[in-house]
Every structure is written in C-alpha cells, then in structure tokens.
Design a protein around this motif. Structure first.
Motif, PDB file in Angstrom:
ATOM      1  N   ASN A 311       0.708  -1.041  -0.042  1.00 52.38           N
ATOM      2  CA  ASN A 311       0.028  -0.032  -0.133  1.00 52.38           C
ATOM      3  C   ASN A 311       0.698   1.431   0.093  1.00 52.38           C
ATOM      4  O   ASN A 311       0.337   2.217   0.295  1.00 52.38           O
ATOM      5  CB  ASN A 311      -1.178  -0.043   1.119  1.00 52.38           C
ATOM      6  CG  ASN A 311      -1.874  -1.108   1.201  1.00 52.38           C
ATOM      7  OD1 ASN A 311      -2.897  -1.194   0.606  1.00 52.38           O
ATOM      8  ND2 ASN A 311      -1.575  -2.100   1.942  1.00 52.38           N
ATOM      9  N   VAL A 312       2.219   1.144  -0.235  1.00 55.89           N
ATOM     10  CA  VAL A 312       2.938   2.191  -0.265  1.00 55.89           C
ATOM     11  C   VAL A 312       3.602   2.658  -1.486  1.00 55.89           C
ATOM     12  O   VAL A 312       3.886   3.853  -1.893  1.00 55.89           O
ATOM     13  CB  VAL A 312       4.189   2.097   0.611  1.00 55.89           C
ATOM     14  CG1 VAL A 312       3.686   1.674   2.151  1.00 55.89           C
ATOM     15  CG2 VAL A 312       4.855   0.902   0.328  1.00 55.89           C
ATOM     16  N   ALA A 313       3.534   1.963  -2.650  1.00 55.55           N
ATOM     17  CA  ALA A 313       4.157   2.298  -3.858  1.00 55.55           C
ATOM     18  C   ALA A 313       3.311   3.242  -4.662  1.00 55.55           C
ATOM     19  O   ALA A 313       2.055   3.371  -4.208  1.00 55.55           O
ATOM     20  CB  ALA A 313       3.984   0.872  -4.686  1.00 55.55           C
ATOM     21  N   ARG A 314       3.775   4.019  -5.474  1.00 56.18           N
ATOM     22  CA  ARG A 314       3.084   5.125  -6.324  1.00 56.18           C
ATOM     23  C   ARG A 314       1.902   4.357  -7.104  1.00 56.18           C
ATOM     24  O   ARG A 314       1.911   3.116  -7.558  1.00 56.18           O
ATOM     25  CB  ARG A 314       4.006   5.560  -7.159  1.00 56.18           C
ATOM     26  CG  ARG A 314       4.865   6.492  -6.803  1.00 56.18           C
ATOM     27  CD  ARG A 314       5.770   7.332  -7.835  1.00 56.18           C
ATOM     28  NE  ARG A 314       4.700   8.160  -8.455  1.00 56.18           N
ATOM     29  CZ  ARG A 314       5.126   8.592  -9.852  1.00 56.18           C
ATOM     30  NH1 ARG A 314       6.334   8.449 -10.270  1.00 56.18           N
ATOM     31  NH2 ARG A 314       4.266   9.561 -10.382  1.00 56.18           N
ATOM     32  N   ALA A 315       1.002   5.005  -6.844  1.00 55.68           N
ATOM     33  CA  ALA A 315      -0.248   4.312  -7.704  1.00 55.68           C
ATOM     34  C   ALA A 315      -0.273   4.319  -9.241  1.00 55.68           C
ATOM     35  O   ALA A 315      -1.128   3.603  -9.753  1.00 55.68           O
ATOM     36  CB  ALA A 315      -1.685   5.132  -7.064  1.00 55.68           C
ATOM     37  N   THR A 316       0.535   5.014  -9.818  1.00 51.36           N
ATOM     38  CA  THR A 316       0.638   5.161 -11.129  1.00 51.36           C
ATOM     39  C   THR A 316       1.007   3.763 -11.799  1.00 51.36           C
ATOM     40  O   THR A 316       1.623   2.816 -11.099  1.00 51.36           O
ATOM     41  CB  THR A 316       1.551   6.028 -11.847  1.00 51.36           C
ATOM     42  OG1 THR A 316       2.984   5.767 -11.167  1.00 51.36           O
ATOM     43  CG2 THR A 316       0.986   7.388 -11.477  1.00 51.36           C
ATOM     44  N   ALA A 317       0.363   3.382 -13.036  1.00 49.42           N
ATOM     45  CA  ALA A 317       0.599   1.992 -13.614  1.00 49.42           C
ATOM     46  C   ALA A 317       1.711   1.752 -14.470  1.00 49.42           C
ATOM     47  O   ALA A 317       1.770   0.599 -14.958  1.00 49.42           O
ATOM     48  CB  ALA A 317      -0.905   1.647 -14.460  1.00 49.42           C
ATOM     49  N   GLY A 318       2.596   2.782 -14.675  1.00 48.47           N
ATOM     50  CA  GLY A 318       3.933   2.517 -15.361  1.00 48.47           C
ATOM     51  C   GLY A 318       3.608   3.114 -16.742  1.00 48.47           C
ATOM     52  O   GLY A 318       2.423   3.338 -17.364  1.00 48.47           O
ATOM     53  N   ALA A 319       4.579   3.638 -17.428  1.00 46.09           N
ATOM     54  CA  ALA A 319       4.905   4.324 -18.590  1.00 46.09           C
ATOM     55  C   ALA A 319       4.043   3.693 -19.757  1.00 46.09           C
ATOM     56  O   ALA A 319       3.299   4.338 -20.610  1.00 46.09           O
ATOM     57  CB  ALA A 319       6.166   4.802 -18.912  1.00 46.09           C
ATOM     58  N   PHE A 320       4.470   2.389 -19.972  1.00 49.73           N
ATOM     59  CA  PHE A 320       3.827   1.860 -21.042  1.00 49.73           C
ATOM     60  C   PHE A 320       2.523   1.577 -20.906  1.00 49.73           C
ATOM     61  O   PHE A 320       1.581   1.747 -21.863  1.00 49.73           O
ATOM     62  CB  PHE A 320       4.366   0.470 -21.323  1.00 49.73           C
ATOM     63  CG  PHE A 320       3.794  -0.725 -22.153  1.00 49.73           C
ATOM     64  CD1 PHE A 320       3.859  -0.138 -23.516  1.00 49.73           C
ATOM     65  CD2 PHE A 320       3.158  -1.631 -21.685  1.00 49.73           C
ATOM     66  CE1 PHE A 320       2.813  -0.988 -24.498  1.00 49.73           C
ATOM     67  CE2 PHE A 320       2.496  -2.530 -22.475  1.00 49.73           C
ATOM     68  CZ  PHE A 320       2.333  -2.353 -24.001  1.00 49.73           C
ATOM     69  N   ILE A 321       1.797   1.242 -19.877  1.00 49.46           N
ATOM     70  CA  ILE A 321       0.390   1.157 -19.534  1.00 49.46           C
ATOM     71  C   ILE A 321      -0.181   2.312 -19.812  1.00 49.46           C
ATOM     72  O   ILE A 321      -1.278   2.630 -20.096  1.00 49.46           O
ATOM     73  CB  ILE A 321       0.262   0.439 -18.249  1.00 49.46           C
ATOM     74  CG1 ILE A 321       0.844  -1.054 -18.119  1.00 49.46           C
ATOM     75  CG2 ILE A 321      -1.061   0.495 -17.938  1.00 49.46           C
ATOM     76  CD1 ILE A 321       0.270  -1.897 -18.953  1.00 49.46           C
ATOM     77  N   ASP A 322       0.472   3.344 -19.054  1.00 52.15           N
ATOM     78  CA  ASP A 322      -0.201   4.790 -19.109  1.00 52.15           C
ATOM     79  C   ASP A 322      -0.455   5.337 -20.468  1.00 52.15           C
ATOM     80  O   ASP A 322      -1.387   5.827 -20.908  1.00 52.15           O
ATOM     81  CB  ASP A 322       0.388   5.686 -18.429  1.00 52.15           C
ATOM     82  CG  ASP A 322      -0.204   6.837 -18.105  1.00 52.15           C
ATOM     83  OD1 ASP A 322      -1.218   7.194 -17.874  1.00 52.15           O
ATOM     84  OD2 ASP A 322       0.282   8.142 -18.759  1.00 52.15           O
ATOM     85  N   ARG A 323       0.607   5.057 -21.512  1.00 55.25           N
ATOM     86  CA  ARG A 323       0.360   5.580 -22.807  1.00 55.25           C
ATOM     87  C   ARG A 323      -0.211   4.819 -23.857  1.00 55.25           C
ATOM     88  O   ARG A 323      -0.881   5.120 -24.684  1.00 55.25           O
ATOM     89  CB  ARG A 323       1.932   6.054 -23.300  1.00 55.25           C
ATOM     90  CG  ARG A 323       2.622   6.825 -22.539  1.00 55.25           C
ATOM     91  CD  ARG A 323       2.068   8.344 -22.892  1.00 55.25           C
ATOM     92  NE  ARG A 323       2.900   9.351 -22.320  1.00 55.25           N
ATOM     93  CZ  ARG A 323       3.919   9.897 -23.033  1.00 55.25           C
ATOM     94  NH1 ARG A 323       4.088   9.518 -24.379  1.00 55.25           N
ATOM     95  NH2 ARG A 323       4.633  10.978 -22.535  1.00 55.25           N
TER      96      ARG A 323
END
Length: 428
Positions: A311-323
């Motif tokens: 529950n501590v890692a950044r919530a973003t899903a990563g550059a490839f997944i995001d784009r």
C-alpha cells in the motif's frame, strides 16, 4: 582500466556494456553487429535508426514499446500475439548495471548523440499527461471518457476474437486448472452473484459494466433486475443488442453513462468489476460513498480490481500502460481499498486474492489473439495488435510473480440497528 571515450563501439557492443553478464538473448542491429548467445530461442533485431532513437530517448518499457509497436524492433522466435516466452526470458535474465561516467560517454558517442532527439511516437500511443490535462483534471468526467474511449472503443469484433464468446475483459475464476476460459468466466460471474446473495426480484447496479456480462448473467441465472453503466459507447451498443438477443429486455439494461450520473437508489447489490483501476485513488472516498448511498440497508457491494502487493508504492500503472493501455490508470494495495470502503460506511465482510486466476485468464486471451491474429489485423493496426500481445503477456508475468494482484472485497451497508443481514457462515 582507462576507457578511451572516443573509441567507437558497435550497437551490440554498446548495449552489452550496459548489462551485467552481457546480453541474455541473440541481438542483431542494422549496423551489422551481433551479440548474445547464438543458441538463444529468441532474436531481438534493431532494424533502423529510429528504433535506436526510441530506445535512447525513453529507456525502459516505453522506449522498447515504441520501437516494437512501430516495427523498428523485431522479436524473432515468438508470435507477436503471445510473446510470453520472450518476455519471460528477457525479464528474468536482463540485468542493467550502473556504468561509470566514462563508459556512459563512450556508449553515447558510439550510438550517436543525434539519437537523443525523440522521434514522434507511434500512432497507437495516447497523449502524454500534460496534453491530457488540457481535457480536464485527472479523472474529471470528460477526461475519463476520453481515456476509456482510447482503450475500449477499438473494435467490438477485435475484442470478440481476444476475449471469446463471454466478452468479459476481467479476471476469470478457474474452478480447475484445465477449465476453459468460458467456464472460468461463468464461474467468476456466478461467484460474484453468490457473494452478493442475489435473489429473484433483487435490483443490481453494475458499475463499469463493459459488454454487460455481469448484468446478463445475473438477470438470466438469478432473476435479478440489473442495470449496467459504461463510458464506452461501443460496449453499451454491443451489450444492449446481446440483451435483446437473449430475451432479457424485461430484466437487464446497459446505459452509455458515467456511473456518477445514475440517479436511482435503493439497490440490493452493487458490483464493480474492473472499474476501480480507472477512477483514481484520491476519488475512492467519493466512489465508495456513492455505492453506500445507492444501496439499501443490508445491501452488499463487491469490488473486484487489480491491486498492488503493498500500500506504499506509487499508484501509477507505469509508462507503457499509461500511454498504450490504460491512460490515467492507478493501482494500489487492497489495504487502501478496504480502508476507503470502511470510511465510506461499508462494513467489510470478506476479501480474497485471485491473482493466479488472472495469470490463467491472460494466458487464454494471448492464445486467442495468436490463434485469431490474421482476422484481428482486419480490425486493428499491426501496432495495436502488438500492444495487446505485449500488454497481456507482460501482465501475465506480473501476476505470476506477485508484482500485481486481483482482489475481491465484499462490503455491506449495515442498518441503523446494526443488522447486516449477513449469515453466520457464508456458502460461497
């Protein structure tokens, strides 16, 4: 050892300098250089300078994806619809090292400083975050609609080829290891119906309903009056047609709508299957409060979503997944979801992790894409099809390695007298 930074390396040698133990796969470059073991089951081939520029200007998964999707980086030895074996080999053995300043300078000079100018990304890539900001704040209704359109309004026929007859784009539940994908999707919907304790005449709201699989299952097998909402127009049209074809119009409805625009209340049950990943962690309080406000006393909510193992890692899903896959998608740990549900007033009664089931689900989808590759290319670009193969194979590995998980969390709206309308022991 003193390094002559002006000595030019080949592309293969320069790449090898950045890795611990050298290249774990066969590598060939357009300058004629080669590297890695000759007996490797896969060969990675860099075919032109644009591909090199992609790799240099976006090191990591985004640069690799750009070069691969554009056709500037080829992977021989696996099918593009199911590159699981190649990704498994690369991710398990590829180890970068931290080069000295002199080594890095030699590598950059060898590869060419002119390749540090980023080329235009492939057409399949979504806008960067700063461009999306022009469409509204993150997870504003307009921006959410655009993000959903990017991923889901591709081609219903393409999704049929990948997902199979169930048209279900969420984790299945495999009752046995040899169950078919269709059997597993049926089992998933049935488990959720039982967790929600659905009975004939109950009213169900399915948030982010996709092609209406949950809505149709609950109506057909449990006699429930079910309403589903989706931000994808193509999904809504497909689902409404399926409802008519299956003779469920008196019980089931799918709307092209934001869930926040649902005005009906007093539902006996709410299901959210694969939507939480899209709404944004900071919106959890409003999201689960919406569910609480739209349930009757004793009503249940089942939240099914991809989670992180902490529950501590950044919530973003990563550059490839995001784009390329889920613009603005966010993942967090089940603990934060449980807290948000509790803080909204729901009493959490049950939670379970189904991550191994999602790995098996993705395996089935990759096999479908590989088997239907030629027909799939009638529906989408080669680049888009490659994105799907890359994303699904990579996600399968992530679930297998416990880098991401899939959780069910069941909550109940307890009445003012403390009655949760919940049995002493459950039978699901």
């Amino acid at each position: 050892m003193t390094i002559d930074t002006h000595t030019k390396l080949s592309i293969a040698d320069a790449l090898g300098r950045l890795m611990k133990g050298g290249l774990p796969f066969r590598f060939e470059a357009y300058d004629g250089s080669v590297g890695g073991p000759e007996d490797s089951p896969i060969t990675v081939r860099l075919v032109n300078e644009r591909g090199l520029s992609y790799l240099m200007t976006a090191p990591g998964d985004l640069g690799f994806a750009r070069a691969y999707v554009a056709g500037d980086l080829e992977v021989e030895g696996v099918h593009p619809g199911n590159p699981y074996e190649a990704m498994s080999l690369i991710l398990s053995q590829l180890r970068f090292k931290v080069p000295s300043a002199a080594e890095m300078l030699q590598v950059l000079r060898s590869l060419g400083l002119e390749h540090l100018k980023p080329p235009a990304p492939p057409a399949e890539e979504h806008l960067p975050k700063w461009r999306r900001a022009l469409e509204g704040l993150r997870h504003h209704k307009n921006r959410d609609a655009t993000a959903i359109h990017h991923h889901y309004d591709v081609s219903n026929r393409f999704y049929e080829l990948v997902l199979g007859p169930s048209m279900t784009y969420t984790c299945a539940l495999f009752p046995t290891a040899d169950a078919t994908l269709e059997e597993a999707q049926y089992a998933k919907y049935d488990l959720i119906c039982r967790k929600l304790d659905l009975k004939p005449g109950d009213r169900l709201l399915d948030l982010g309903c996709g092609w209406g699989g949950m809505v149709r299952h609950a109506a057909k097998h449990y006699g429930v009056k079910a309403l589903g909402v989706t931000l994808s127009r193509e999904q809504a049209e497909w689902a409404q047609k399926a409802i008519v074809d299956e003779g469920l119009t008196d019980l089931a409805e799918v709307r092209f709508s934001d869930y926040r625009d649902v005005s009906e209340t007093g539902f006996d049950a709410i299901s959210s299957i694969g939507l939480t990943e899209h709404i944004g962690v900071r919106n959890y309080p409003d999201y689960f409060r919406f569910a609480y406000d739209h349930l009757r006393d004793g009503g249940r909510m089942l939240n099914h979503c991809i989670t992180r193992p902490d529950n501590v890692a950044r919530a973003t899903a990563g550059a490839f997944i995001d784009r390329y896959v889920f613009p603005d998608g966010e993942l967090t740990g089940v603990g934060r979801i449980t807290v948000a549900m509790q803080d909204a007033g729901l009493e959490v009664r049950h939670a379970e992790n189904l991550r191994e089931h999602y790995a098996l689900t993705l395996k089935g989808w990759c096999e479908n894409l590989e088997a239907n590759w030629d027909e799939a290319l009638n529906e989408v670009t080669v680049g888009r099809a490659k994105v799907w193969g890359l994303y699904m194979a990579g996600s399968r590995l992530a679930f297998e390695r416990n880098e991401i998980e899939l959780h069910h969390v069941l909550g109940v709206k307890v009445g003012p007298d403390g009655n949760a309308h919940y049995p002493l022991r459950v039978d699901f």
